[in-house]
Design an enzyme around this catalytic site. Structure first.
Site, PDB file in Angstrom:
ATOM      1  N   GLU A   1       0.824  -1.224   0.000  1.00  0.00           N
ATOM      2  CA  GLU A   1       0.000   0.000   0.000  1.00  0.00           C
ATOM      3  C   GLU A   1       0.856   1.271   0.000  1.00  0.00           C
ATOM      4  O   GLU A   1       0.506   2.285  -0.606  1.00  0.00           O
ATOM      5  CB  GLU A   1      -0.928  -0.012   1.224  1.00  0.00           C
ATOM      6  CG  GLU A   1      -1.921   1.119   1.297  1.00  0.00           C
ATOM      7  CD  GLU A   1      -2.934   1.110   0.171  1.00  0.00           C
ATOM      8  OE1 GLU A   1      -3.749   0.179   0.087  1.00  0.00           O
ATOM      9  OE2 GLU A   1      -2.916   2.059  -0.640  1.00  0.00           O
TER      10      GLU A   1
ATOM     11  N   VAL B   1       2.707   3.399  -3.479  1.00  0.00           N
ATOM     12  CA  VAL B   1       2.147   4.460  -4.335  1.00  0.00           C
ATOM     13  C   VAL B   1       1.432   5.471  -3.444  1.00  0.00           C
ATOM     14  O   VAL B   1       0.582   5.101  -2.628  1.00  0.00           O
ATOM     15  CB  VAL B   1       1.134   3.887  -5.358  1.00  0.00           C
ATOM     16  CG1 VAL B   1       0.563   5.009  -6.226  1.00  0.00           C
ATOM     17  CG2 VAL B   1       1.765   2.814  -6.220  1.00  0.00           C
TER      18      VAL B   1
ATOM     19  N   LYS C   1       5.538   4.046  -9.990  1.00  0.00           N
ATOM     20  CA  LYS C   1       4.192   4.061  -9.404  1.00  0.00           C
ATOM     21  C   LYS C   1       3.131   3.884 -10.494  1.00  0.00           C
ATOM     22  O   LYS C   1       2.112   3.217 -10.270  1.00  0.00           O
ATOM     23  CB  LYS C   1       3.999   5.357  -8.621  1.00  0.00           C
ATOM     24  CG  LYS C   1       4.931   5.404  -7.393  1.00  0.00           C
ATOM     25  CD  LYS C   1       5.074   6.794  -6.816  1.00  0.00           C
ATOM     26  CE  LYS C   1       6.002   6.816  -5.603  1.00  0.00           C
ATOM     27  NZ  LYS C   1       6.378   8.165  -5.185  1.00  0.00           N
TER      28      LYS C   1
END
Ligand code: HSE
Length: 405
Positions: free
Chosen positions: A124, A127, A200
């Protein structure tokens, strides 16, 4: 439950701090299990740090400790993080990470290994720092066909651009300030040249569309060519320059994905994202546009996401979370320059007569102190390849995409 932290830099030390500061509430959220830091791996020494008894320079202290069930990998980089993570997953330990470079390059292999070994690999924090975005895309938006994603995905560059736009600061001064605040990567070229945002984009594209997208497939341009002149022209049309990662669905077998500076007009939710904040705008066919906003870098915001993943692992130690994607394909990410149409901002050493003969319709911009041989304008929508053809022979100073988000 014993846990370990690999990498005691900005994020890793934040992870230890958050676990300790929240030792009272964590068991309430894991179904009664506390998180007890048993080892901190780092090759550096930290004289005076209160965790002296936990430090180790030997990865095998973690791997061989059967009581350690969850490991936070906050080392960054592909090696040795990949080797360590593989070994931990194969040994039946869950791993959580903030390491976007590793997930972007090796996520598929690591997720498959986690699956095979009945453990979790969660990311988690990789990004948007502290912004919840991985679970929202995979769970809350699961009923949508995602049409596109546009994100301000790098806090350092957003901070630099904000300082240039709002304070007239030079690029170098703003970068130095971002480094002092702990936002930048160890090597800030990954930030300013767009590689961090590219990683990302790869993670978001892989999650949203189900096939691994690799950094080499995402054309990437950073912010080093952005000048205060460009900032000033774009300000005259109520716009700002942002470093955007963009992903567009084209078909079941193809997407476009690219990172570049982009003109965002005031009125867009992305235009008001300042400083180190990040935002990810997701366009779904059922939900419309949803925007996730928050601190995209920094010690405690990123640690917040890492520790939340650890809590999730502790809570579901008997259950595998279903995150993942399939293998990538060579031609899956198409050349956006040939197929995505948009307007462009152009600054050139040219006359309006030259520009008018190359373009049927443009909007001219002006700025204070504009030299008589410089023009700046916004084009009609076209592909980048068409734009380049029209600009053939004209000395171009800068080109910036204009977004429709
Ligand atoms: N250097 C990164 C940034 C850190 O500035 O966004 C968070 O990924």
């Amino acid at each position: 439950m014993k846990i370990a932290v690999m990498g005691y830099g900005t994020v890793g030390s934040g992870v230890v701090e958050v676990i300790e500061a929240h030792s009272d509430v964590i068991p309430k959220r894991t179904g009664g299990k506390s998180l007890e830091v048993a080892h901190i791996l780092d090759l550096r020494d930290f004289p005076g740090d209160s965790h002296a008894s936990l430090f180790t320079k030997d990865f095998y202290d973690i791997l061989n400790d059967d009581e350690v069930k969850i490991v936070a990998e906050t080392m960054g980089g592909v090696n040795p993080a990949f080797d360590f993570t593989m070994k931990l997953l194969q040994a039946g330990k869950s791993v959580v990470t903030s390491n976007k470079e590793l997930v972007a390059h090796k996520g598929l292999e690591l997720l498959e290994t986690a699956e095979k070994n009945g453990v979790n690999y969660l990311f988690e924090a990789s990004v948007g720092g502290g912004i919840p975005i991985i679970r929202p895309i995979t769970q809350c938006l699961a009923a949508n066909n995602i049409e596109g994603i546009a994100g301000i995905l790098n806090g350092t560059t957003n901070f630099i651009l904000t300082m240039m736009i709002e304070k007239g600061m030079s690029f170098d001064e703003a970068l130095k300030l971002a480094q002092d605040k702990g936002y930048a990567e160890k090597d800030p070229t990954a930030d300013v040249q767009g590689h961090d945002a590219c990683r990302k984009v790869c993670i978001l594209a892989s999650l949203a569309f189900g096939k691994h997208v690799y950094p080499s497939q995402v054309e990437t341009e950073g912010i080093t060519n952005i000048s205060l002149e460009d900032v000033s022209y774009i300000n005259s049309v109520d716009g700002v320059i942002k470093l955007l990662g963009q992903i567009k669905y084209i078909s079941e077998d193809s997407i476009a994905a690219f990172v570049s500076p982009a003109v965002v007009y005031h009125g867009s939710q992305l235009a008001s994202v300042h400083d180190v904040f990040n935002a990810v705008l997701v366009r779904g066919d059922a939900v419309g546009d949803v925007c996730f906003y928050g601190p995209g870098a920094g010690k405690l915001p990123t640690a917040s996401a890492v520790v939340a993943d650890m809590i999730d692992c502790a809570k579901h130690s008997d259950r595998k979370k279903i995150f993942g994607w399939g293998a990538g394909e060579e031609d899956y990410v198409v050349d956006y320059k040939a197929c995505i149409k948009m307007p462009f901002y152009v600054r050139a050493k040219a006359t309006c007569t030259q520009i008018n003969s190359a373009f049927s319709e443009v909007k001219y911009l002006s700025r204070k102190g504009q030299p008589s041989d410089e023009v700046a304008f916004i084009t009609d929508i076209m592909t980048e390849n068409e734009l380049k053809k029209r600009l053939d022979g004209i000395p171009v100073l800068n080109i910036i995409k204009v977004t429709n988000y």
